[in-house]
Design an enzyme around this catalytic site. Sequence first.
Site, short mmCIF file in Angstrom:
data_model
loop_
_atom_site.label_atom_id
_atom_site.label_comp_id
_atom_site.label_asym_id
_atom_site.label_seq_id
_atom_site.Cartn_x
_atom_site.Cartn_y
_atom_site.Cartn_z
N HIS A 68 -46.97 -29.58 71.95
CA HIS A 68 -46.74 -28.47 71.03
C HIS A 68 -45.31 -28.46 70.51
O HIS A 68 -45.07 -28.47 69.30
CB HIS A 68 -47.04 -27.15 71.72
N SER A 74 -53.25 -30.82 68.81
CA SER A 74 -52.27 -29.73 68.83
C SER A 74 -50.90 -30.17 68.36
O SER A 74 -50.22 -29.43 67.63
CB SER A 74 -52.17 -29.16 70.25
#
Length: 244
Positions: free
Chosen positions: A233, A180
């Site tokens: 993220h 991610s």
Amino acid sequence: AAEARDEAMARAMQRAEFRARILAPEHPSTTRSGARRAASVQRPLAPAARSSTSTWFWKLMMLANVTMFGLTMRRNKYEFEPMSTNPLFGPPTTALIDVGAQTQELVLEGRQYWRMLSSMFLHAGLIHLGVNMAALYSLGRELEERFGALRVALIYFASGLWGSALSAIFIADWVCVGASGAVFGLFGAVWADFVQNCRAYKGERVGMLSQLIVSTVVNVAISLLPLVNAFAHFGGFVCGMLLG
């Protein structure tokens, strides 16, 4: 009379030669160059042809991630954890740790820094893997076609490692895995490209900006959900935007 006929014939021959020079085709080399110049003015510049090997990095990363998920499941004898334990439909955390997942204790106290890299190729389940691979396909393919594999690889690994580092510093009790951070780095690079080359999106600026805003809102919402590593993220996104 004879002189008049000769003069008339000479003028006729001159007119014939003049018409021949005007109507005759140009030299082939001149004609081709003229056609090329005309084509360059009349037709928009087409994108350069790309070979099938020009976009190899995103394919390699997808293959590596899928392969590592298969190896992780093999280590767990291809048994999935109950949905109550792992809602992402994948292996237990013990299997993930065995193949390279990271925790704060293992990285900072155990000094197993290699886990910050290996964890980028691991996923908690099929849902986790599918979402990241879909994003990698969408973002990685487009960026690599435009900017080349080496630049995309730099952003991908730098963003992923930065996201892993933030996770190791700020997340104490989680087993952290996933691409991610690297994928969010590519998303950040798309934002950087739009900001720097906004004028190149003539006629498409509003549509492109709208898509980026919607995607950003959705991704921020996902990052705030329980069990989602928001540090990876946001860290990956910021790193990708700066490098982009």
